[in-house]
Design an enzyme around this catalytic site. Structure first.
Site, PDB file in Angstrom:
ATOM      1  N   ASP A 335       0.981  -1.100   0.004  1.00  0.00           N
ATOM      2  CA  ASP A 335       0.073   0.056  -0.188  1.00  0.00           C
ATOM      3  C   ASP A 335       0.964   1.264  -0.005  1.00  0.00           C
ATOM      4  O   ASP A 335       1.230   1.505   1.081  1.00  0.00           O
ATOM      5  CB  ASP A 335      -0.937  -0.122   1.279  1.00  0.00           C
ATOM      6  CG  ASP A 335      -1.933   0.814   1.163  1.00  0.00           C
ATOM      7  OD1 ASP A 335      -2.440   1.516   0.268  1.00  0.00           O
ATOM      8  OD2 ASP A 335      -2.484   1.576   2.203  1.00  0.00           O
ATOM      9  N   CYS A 388      -3.788   5.704  -2.845  1.00  0.00           N
ATOM     10  CA  CYS A 388      -4.961   6.377  -2.947  1.00  0.00           C
ATOM     11  C   CYS A 388      -4.790   7.554  -3.704  1.00  0.00           C
ATOM     12  O   CYS A 388      -5.106   8.750  -3.233  1.00  0.00           O
ATOM     13  CB  CYS A 388      -5.378   6.759  -1.354  1.00  0.00           C
ATOM     14  SG  CYS A 388      -4.122   7.502  -0.750  1.00  0.00           S
TER      15      CYS A 388
END
Ligand SMILES: C[S@@+](CC[C@H](N)C(=O)[O-])C[C@H]1O[C@@H](n2cnc3c(N)ncnc32)[C@H](O)[C@@H]1O
Length: 447
Positions: A335, A388
């Site tokens: 991530d 993101c």
């Protein structure tokens, strides 16, 4: 100690400007020192975040109505004008006369009494234009060029608008701008090891907090209204839930961890996805959670205790330097650190902080991490890459370049019923205005 929300907003915005500090950190500091009722805290917060987000539009109104452009106005006066204009343009529940009078009062409290007449005149001039039927667009006399037009109207830097226009076209760019200009929603992920969605819903209803399940996310629940301090909500201490946006919840399902497996989370802090992975495995197996920031690992450790999870092992370090994990993991989650271009609604100042140069630097770090952590995966295992952000340099290009250097790896389409359809390439690109969740990119790779 102030008891006036507009004065609180003024001193907060002044500190943000003088110190270049993060809006949420300064606001937090000022709110702790203030003596404000809940409604006033909400107003002060809205004014700080709203004026920060809408800075470009507010400046453009000053440019239109004052003799001198916004950047030539004294800095404190410019903040006071932003506060007044924000209330007139974007707050629905403040009567215009109250907005004007309280803004003029700010000049008196802050040693700018001599400028009270100017502030009053400019705000009333704006009101007269609105009362005469002029829209914000016509008051701004926007340029023809769509990049500057949308940038001024919705308050974003030109380079961001340019990128979205190329990807989405004009109508969807407008929708995305609107999404990023609204206050973010709050999603919870229910911990199935300690409770059920129904129990949480009942406990929240007893405190008149309403929410609804997130479609196709079995542990997800979206709150419908503002709720104040998270720690005071029912079930926080008992570890019933974790705050996590819907799109971040999707990542755990795509990793699809199985009980007994070894999973490595390469950039784990503050641990939203690490704890989800442990929950999905029934806390049975091993999750190695690595992050290079000891400060960001503290909340992860607190959450592990609060959620009563035992399968997580925390390591501090740079994931580019862990050869001891080569060929050890069934699944790896990267991530990656990213520009956050899919979560601009969560940080009011991030649109002004991000630059194309940072994106270039981050894409270099992302490529290095992807290269190194791929060695941790056992043959036949899975590597999930997530960010993101929505810029191709940090997403599609990163994966394409990795695959071109590693032909033994391929993209695997997740075999799950998801709230977002995979793209033709097999990965997920989550656009907030289409999917009503944070912007995200998720690719599942196997070799
Ligand atoms: C997007 S955040 C991770 C969020 C986390 N996965 C979650 O769900 O809560 C990226 C993280 O990468 C960490 N990081 C950045 N560079 C790193 C590196 N070289 N090695 C390990 N961690 C790194 C940062 O400290 C940051 O906590």
């Amino acid at each position: 100690m102030t008891d006036n929300p507009r004065q609180l907003a003024f001193v907060t915005l002044r500190d943000i400007q003088r110190r270049g500090a993060f809006a949420d950190i300064v606001l937090d500091e000022k709110l702790r020192q203030a003596d404000l009722k809940d409604a006033d805290r909400r107003l002060g917060t809205e004014l700080v975040y709203g004026c920060t987000r809408r800075r470009r539009t507010l400046d453009a109104i000053i440019d239109r109505l004052a003799k001198k452009p916004a950047h030539q106005q004294p800095p404190d006066l410019r903040i006071i004008l932003h506060l007044g204009l924000y209330q007139l343009c974007f707050s629905s529940n403040i009567p215009p006369s109250a907005a004007v009078n309280t803004t003029v009062d700010l000049t008196k409290v802050n040693n700018l009494s001599g400028l009270g007449g100017f502030v009053n005149g400019l705000l009333r001039q704006y009101l007269r234009l609105v009362e005469a039927g002029n829209s914000l667009e016509s008051i701004l006399q926007l340029p023809e060029n769509p990049v500057s037009r949308l940038g001024i109207l919705h308050s974003f830097p030109d380079w961001m608008i340019k990128f979205w226009l190329e990807e989405l076209g004009e109508s969807q760019t407008q929708q995305l701008c609107d999404w990023f200009n609204q206050s973010p929603s709050l999603d919870l992920r229910i911990n199935p090891l300690s409770t059920t969605l129904e129990t949480v819903e009942t406990a929240f209803q007893q405190q008149e907090i309403i929410g609804s399940p997130l479609p196709k996310l079995p542990q997800g629940w979206r709150l419908s209204s503002g709720v104040g301090a998270i720690r005071n909500l029912p079930g926080y201490d008992q570890g019933w839930w974790t705050v996590q946006d819907a799109s971040a919840q999707l990542v755990g399902y795509i990793v699809d961890p199985q009980p007994g497996e070894i999973i490595i989370d390469a950039c784990a802090a503050p641990g939203g996805k690490t704890t989800h992975i442990a929950e999905l495995m029934g806390d049975n197996g091993k999750v190695i959670a690595i992050d290079r920031s000891p400060g960001r690992l503290k909340p992860l450790k607190q959450n592990i205790n609060r959620l009563k999870l035992r399968s997580i092992q925390v390591e501090v370090g740079d994931s580019r330097h862990f050869p001891q994990y080569n060929n050890m993991a069934d699944r790896v989650l990267l991530d990656a650190p990213c520009s956050g271009g899919g979560t601009l609604h969560r940080r009011s100042d991030s649109r002004w902080r991000q630059t194309p140069d940072q994106i270039r630097q981050l894409s270099q770090l992302q490529a290095e991490l992807l290269e190194m952590v791929s060695h941790w995966v056992k043959p036949g295992g899975v590597l999930v890459y997530a960010t993101c952000t929505l810029y191709p340099q940090e997403n599609e290009w990163a994966i394409a370049s990795f695959l071109s250097r590693h032909p033994s790896w391929r993209v695997e389409v997740p075999n799950l019923d998801l709230p977002v359809e995979p793209t033709k390439e097999g990965w997920l690109k989550i656009w907030p205005h289409r999917h009503q969740m944070d912007g995200f990119f998720i690719a599942k790779l196997r070799h």
